[in-house]
Design a protein around this motif. Sequence first.
Motif, mmCIF file in Angstrom:
data_model
loop_
_atom_site.group_PDB
_atom_site.id
_atom_site.type_symbol
_atom_site.label_atom_id
_atom_site.label_comp_id
_atom_site.label_asym_id
_atom_site.label_seq_id
_atom_site.Cartn_x
_atom_site.Cartn_y
_atom_site.Cartn_z
ATOM 1 N N LEU A 73 54.343 106.792 0.839
ATOM 2 C CA LEU A 73 55.129 105.607 1.206
ATOM 3 C C LEU A 73 55.359 105.644 2.703
ATOM 4 O O LEU A 73 56.079 106.502 3.216
ATOM 5 N N ASP A 77 54.742 98.591 4.466
ATOM 6 C CA ASP A 77 53.992 98.519 3.219
ATOM 7 C C ASP A 77 52.710 97.709 3.419
ATOM 8 O O ASP A 77 52.554 96.991 4.404
ATOM 9 N N ALA A 133 57.654 98.239 -2.970
ATOM 10 C CA ALA A 133 56.634 99.213 -2.558
ATOM 11 C C ALA A 133 56.947 100.602 -3.110
ATOM 12 O O ALA A 133 56.050 101.331 -3.563
#
Length: 598
Positions: A73, A77, A133
């Motif tokens: 992550l 995103d 996300a």
Amino acid sequence: MAAHLLGAEGLHLEYPTKVVFDSITLGIEEGDRIGIVGRNGDGKSSLLGMLAGRIEPQAGRVTRRSGVRFGVLDQRDDLDPERTVGQAIVGDRAEHEWAGDARIRDVIDGLVADVPWGALVGSLSGGQRRRVALAALLIDDWDLIALDEPTNHLDVEGIAWLANHLVNRWPRHTGGLLVITHDRWFLDEVCTETWEVHDGIVEPFEGGYAAYVLQRVERDRILAATESKRQNLMRKELAWLRRGAPARTSKPKFRIEAANQLIEDVPPVRNPIELQRMAVARLGKDVVDLEDVSVSYGDHEVLRDVTWRIGPGERTGILGANGAGKSTLLGLVCGTVQPTSGRVRRGKTVRIGLLDQQFSQLSDIADDRVREVLARHRTTFMIDGKEHTPAQLLERLGFDRAHLSARVGDLSGGQKRRLQLLMLLLSEPNVIVLDEPTNDVDADMLAATEDLLDSWPATLIVVSHDRYLLERVTDQQYAILDGRLRHVPGGVEEYLRLRAAQESAAAGGRPDQATGAAATTGSEISGAERRAAQKEMGAIERRMSKISTTIEKVHAKMAAHDQTDFDGLRTHTDELRILEDEMAGLEEQWLELSELVE
């Protein structure tokens, strides 16, 4: 022996103006839960990028065990704006496939229960996109996960859910986690090892944040000649951890006897009686009183029947979910929001200083040099019985003297946050209101800020999702629940229990968001009331639209920019963070109105 997941050998990374890493070698084994800390700009995200294969080092190599699945992550995103929320999270899986998986349902409930399942990603706010996300990442199976600032845009409940999820995600001694975060509670809750990125190296420490503080104090004591300032600050931090939060330091790896020896001559973090005496001298006994105050938009009450008498020298943290009314409550205290009923009284000598999320204090001085700004204030200030110049105060907050000649508008996000806090303190308020003060700051600056606030004789009100900060700088906490202000003597833990009970009681009549059913928001409202609420939201929405357009332009500039121009890219990144911070603040205000028109 733990199985190897990933290794890095002899990594060298540099940009035209800076060597980020000289030659670092490290490894990640099954069962590792590693928190990455360090000052802003020292290379935390670059390290994560190299390990994930997204940044190519000039020398050295990164190797993974065959078959290792690595999920990442980033702070940005790559979601498709034309897909729906459901498609972005579960992809093309049939509903019976994912709906029957308890882990996937838990991720959806924990992160995106309030996000419309059929909405297009491109229509979401920045905070909603971030949570989508994160959910899309966590529903998949990974052997190793890397998270860059995952707690951004999460409230206290969301952060607690994420910590619990990561602690229980893999069986013991399996899986691996790398996480960059300035949330020190999260580090302590989740991580079993800490990597500090500084001076071109990665230095490992055993344990989470509390254990890291102890070991760093020991290191700094050895290097006292060059590290005296940091040593004193971190010893004070350690004293608080040992005296004020014993649960944090009860883990076996935290050497309690060594900690007690290190802090035996450190006085208490702050003297509440002396601070209150000084605050009364500056304020008198009357500060701000809210008496049976309610705030409504149409028939929707954001706050109802709030009575709160704020005393001189009190240090109070405010808890509440996104949209619960925290910004409205601060507006009542500061005088920017007027009550629908009840009354607000302020003492005649009250001077309120507000640190907001939008850097509003700096907008009029963007073209001025930092040194010029400081010169406009009086020359010395008394703190802990010692005189400090404005420049010394700024240095105490971790501001490099080399940047005193820089223009305010050219400062990084972290430097602007330091200057913003200093400007607030230099105005000598006797009531300080901090609205999400942890944005754009690293753990070192947070510790320095807390240290400065410990000796500042003012009434302090803090709204933050950072529970470590709340517990560290405030002595009591209140929560907004169902529009009412309630004292929570048990702090964040009590608030989370109350919210869980509240959610459980409401669950019986709430449709399942993930199946596409519309969520209920309360009693029906008339068309006139809906229009009134929409009018209130209109100005906020227009500003959010302008910021969104500007953010897209900055992203385009970054994509077209020379990727070897490190300073230029950093300028764009800092500009982006400021815009995203302002967007987050507007989203909070918008959420408080949105229930009426859903």
